[in-house]
Write a protein that holds these residues in place. Structure first.
Motif: not given
Length: 223
Positions: A64, A67-68, A96
């Motif tokens: 995550e 991904r950010r 991602a």
């Protein structure tokens, strides 16, 4: 000088990476983070060239966080750190937006070579390992072949020439530029030009994302 952000929840692991990187004249440690949320903040603050990103961390995990970072449009490239045999999430990390992955117990020279390769734009750190990982965890991809009349052609392929489509296929199979040049009787510089055009036309961030594209479009299928 290539700047690196080290992200790992284990202090001794971060220390080991720092010692290795600081022994190199062309690499420097921009900072450290012990978790995904901190990594996202540090990338925004420090703008490192490379992030060495662990996957399994408490709180926000490495997938995550990757991904950010990618969604924010940062120029930073992310390298996933994985134990491979235990870490089934490495494939998700690539999806991602990570530019590749490294094995945590790799030899120091392999790790350094991987960082330098990605920093120079060659995102595939280990082509054969990329293919093996994708083959292992790509079981959820759509079935069928690209010439199946029931399938809608992927719009990302429509602007590619026949030669570029052929080269994308073998990139997806984990071939290096040198191997592609030998197969198609091209100069290696010509292959690099073709790969660059493929990335530009398809919107792939780098070579690893091109591999994933080849799987998504069913130019390559898992073994």
């Amino acid at each position: 000088m290539t700047t690196v952000l080290i992200v790992d929840d284990q202090p001794m692991q971060r220390f080991g990476f720092r010692m290795l990187l600081e022994s190199q004249d062309d690499l420097s440690v921009a900072g450290e983070a012990s978790g995904g949320s901190e990594a996202v903040r540090e990338v925004d603050r420090l703008h490192p060239d490379i992030v060495l990103m662990d996957i399994r961390m408490p709180g926000l995990d490495g997938i995550e966080a990757t991904r950010r970072i990618v969604a924010a449009g940062a120029r930073t490239r992310v390298l996933i750190l994985t134990t491979f045999d235990l870490d089934e999430y490495a494939y998700a990390g690539l999806r991602a937006g990570a530019s590749g992955f490294l094995i945590k117990d790799a030899q120091p020279e392999e790790l350094l070579a991987g960082i330098r390769a990605v920093a120079s734009g060659d995102a595939v750190v280990a082509p054969s390992l990329t293919r093996r990982l994708l083959d292992t965890y790509a079981g959820h991809l759509p079935t069928g072949r690209p010439d199946d009349d029931t399938l809608t052609p992927d719009p990302r392929l429509t602007s590619l020439t026949e030669r570029e489509r052929e080269i994308l296929t073998v990139v997806g199979q984990g071939w290096t530029n040198l191997e592609i040049a030998a197969r198609f009787h091209l100069a290696e510089s010509t292959v690099k030009t073709h790969v660059g055009r493929i990335l530009a036309k398809t919107g792939a961030r780098d070579r690893v994302q091109a591999v994933i594209l080849a799987y998504d479009c069913r130019l390559v299928t898992p073994n």
